[in-house]
Design a protein around this motif. Structure first.
Motif, PDB file in Angstrom:
ATOM      1  N   GLY A 160       0.783  -1.223   0.000  1.00  0.00           N
ATOM      2  CA  GLY A 160       0.000   0.000   0.000  1.00  0.00           C
ATOM      3  C   GLY A 160       0.815   1.273   0.000  1.00  0.00           C
ATOM      4  N   ILE A 161       2.113   1.150   0.295  1.00  0.00           N
ATOM      5  CA  ILE A 161       2.977   2.338   0.298  1.00  0.00           C
ATOM      6  C   ILE A 161       3.172   2.833  -1.135  1.00  0.00           C
ATOM      7  CG2 ILE A 161       5.352   3.131   0.672  1.00  0.00           C
ATOM      8  CD1 ILE A 161       5.438   1.442   3.163  1.00  0.00           C
ATOM      9  N   VAL A 162       3.066   4.143  -1.316  1.00  0.00           N
ATOM     10  CA  VAL A 162       3.313   4.767  -2.615  1.00  0.00           C
ATOM     11  C   VAL A 162       4.734   5.322  -2.622  1.00  0.00           C
ATOM     12  CG1 VAL A 162       2.603   6.532  -4.259  1.00  0.00           C
ATOM     13  CG2 VAL A 162       0.875   5.349  -2.873  1.00  0.00           C
ATOM     14  N   LEU A 163       5.530   4.895  -3.583  1.00  0.00           N
ATOM     15  CA  LEU A 163       6.915   5.331  -3.702  1.00  0.00           C
ATOM     16  C   LEU A 163       7.094   6.217  -4.924  1.00  0.00           C
ATOM     17  CD1 LEU A 163       8.694   1.915  -3.008  1.00  0.00           C
ATOM     18  CD2 LEU A 163       8.189   3.725  -1.366  1.00  0.00           C
ATOM     19  N   THR A 164       8.080   7.099  -4.854  1.00  0.00           N
ATOM     20  CA  THR A 164       8.431   7.974  -5.971  1.00  0.00           C
ATOM     21  C   THR A 164       9.855   7.672  -6.407  1.00  0.00           C
ATOM     22  OG1 THR A 164       7.003   9.719  -5.116  1.00  0.00           O
ATOM     23  CG2 THR A 164       8.667  10.360  -6.734  1.00  0.00           C
ATOM     24  N   VAL A 165      10.077   7.534  -7.687  1.00  0.00           N
ATOM     25  CA  VAL A 165      11.431   7.320  -8.200  1.00  0.00           C
ATOM     26  C   VAL A 165      12.194   8.636  -8.114  1.00  0.00           C
ATOM     27  CG1 VAL A 165      12.820   6.668 -10.200  1.00  0.00           C
ATOM     28  CG2 VAL A 165      10.671   5.484  -9.740  1.00  0.00           C
ATOM     29  N   GLY A 166      13.345   8.609  -7.447  1.00  0.00           N
ATOM     30  CA  GLY A 166      14.119   9.824  -7.252  1.00  0.00           C
ATOM     31  C   GLY A 166      15.009  10.164  -8.441  1.00  0.00           C
ATOM     32  N   GLU A 167      15.327  11.453  -8.558  1.00  0.00           N
ATOM     33  CA  GLU A 167      16.248  11.929  -9.593  1.00  0.00           C
ATOM     34  C   GLU A 167      17.431  12.606  -8.917  1.00  0.00           C
ATOM     35  OE1 GLU A 167      13.892  14.638 -11.840  1.00  0.00           O
ATOM     36  OE2 GLU A 167      12.808  13.056 -12.927  1.00  0.00           O
TER      37      GLU A 167
END
Length: 367
Positions: free
Chosen positions: A279-286
């Motif tokens: 359920g955790i929403v992750l963001t791909v980092g730059e």
């Protein structure tokens, strides 16, 4: 070089023999009385032999530390060394407590122990001045998967005393890390040390990434092992590669360093350094310009503490790998050396009540 009174001492040695390495370090630190010693060592040392050597050179001195995945010395990024920080007795006071067998960690008992330790630190450091500052240095087994619970519990018990620290490493072997306390190395352990001084103190956390546009939802996980089996209802490794713009490529250290995961598993799952759950929403980092960002960070630190004596840093090992991959390792090392950074490369970092990953975190101590 002999440590002058009131200066934080630092020494490191690349001697292969444990006794020779500690003798070398002790000679560099000199004879000035110390309130305590903080050590970081390569996993290649024989731990029993190193413990005996440390004990010979630290009689009546509180000594604690851990194994590392690289050391931060006056040369910047370093490795295969024994590094020791010496806190002079005329400017610092140090008390410690070790949590053994953290697989059976008891939060209630831990809170009581930490509150008692904080009371002792407050009482026994009053000779340092009218205004004494306190900070908690925290080291924990980097393979325990227990950092979140311990960090939250201990920071809660500390109240206004900030916590900063790192997870012990073993040079990316991921087999066995260790904490040093009470004259020996411990597995599955953690140690808290409350450092007290009249000098200015500042804890900080920085990361070298900004959120990108790509989002992902963890749809399958074994949270107790920090393993993600599915992302967006697809096999985790395959989907992570696609979202990061590397579809079809092989997963390896270079990818792990640029994207905060510990490893890819044969079944297509991913192991993370930090807690993870469905359920955790992750963001791909730059990535950002690391050197420019850190120059700004060091300027901010100087504005808060004035002239910096030392910065004790807990730098994620993935940052080191990524710097080498991007061929900026030498520039980062020069930056660390110029700003008096010492410490070690970690399997995770602790900042206040948070266990985080892929950060450069630490404690700045003014003169």
């Amino acid at each position: 070089m002999t440590m002058l009174a009131s200066e934080i001492g630092f020494a490191s040695s690349h001697a292969h023999d444990s006794a020779a390495a500690m003798a070398d370090v002790a000679a560099q630190l000199g004879d000035a009385p110390m309130a305590g010693m903080l050590l970081f060592c390569s996993h290649r040392f024989d731990r029993d032999a190193l413990a005996r050597a440390v004990n010979r050179h630290s009689e009546h001195v509180v000594a604690f530390g851990c194994t590392s995945s690289g050391e931060l010395t006056e040369a910047g990024y370093d490795e295969d060394s024994l590094s020791v920080i010496g806190f002079p007795a005329d400017a610092f006071h140090l008390v410690t407590h070790c949590f053994d067998h953290i697989d059976a960690f008891d939060p209630v008992a831990a809170r009581e122990a930490v509150r008692a330790l904080a009371a002792t630190a407050d009482r026994d450091s009053r000779h340092l001045g009218e205004q004494v500052n306190h900070v908690a240095l925290f080291l924990v087994d980097g393979l325990s998967h227990s950092e979140e619970l311990l960090t939250m519990t201990i920071q809660d018990a500390l109240g206004d005393i900030p916590l900063i620290g790192g997870s012990s490493g073993d040079g990316l072997v991921f087999r066995e890390t260790a904490i040093f306390h009470g004259g020996c190395f411990h597995r599955r352990a953690a140690v808290i040390a409350i450092l007290s001084t009249a000098r200015p103190l500042h804890v900080f956390k920085a990361q070298h990434y900004r959120p990108g546009a790509a989002k992902m939802v963890v749809t399958g996980a074994m949270s107790q092992d920090r393993i993600v089996t599915e992302i967006n209802a697809e096999p985790a490794a395959q989907e992570y590669l696609r979202l990061a713009g590397h579809a079809g490529e092989e997963l390896g250290l270079a990818f792990y360093a640029a994207h905060p995961i510990q490893s890819a598993n044969p079944d297509g799952s991913l192991t993370f350094y930090c807690a993870i759950d469905e359920g955790i929403v992750l963001t791909v980092g730059e990535p950002i310009d690391r050197v420019a960002g850190m120059e700004t960070m060091f300027a901010d630190i100087a504005a808060k503490v004035g002239t910096v004596d030392r910065i004790i840093a807990f730098d994620c090992v993935l940052n080191r790998i990524d710097a080498e991959r991007r061929q900026i390792g030498r520039a980062v090392s020069e930056l660390y050396g110029r700003h008096h950074v010492i410490g070690f490369n970690t399997y995770g970092e602790q900042y206040h009540a948070l266990h985080v990953n892929q950060t450069f975190s630490g404690l700045a101590i003014g003169r």
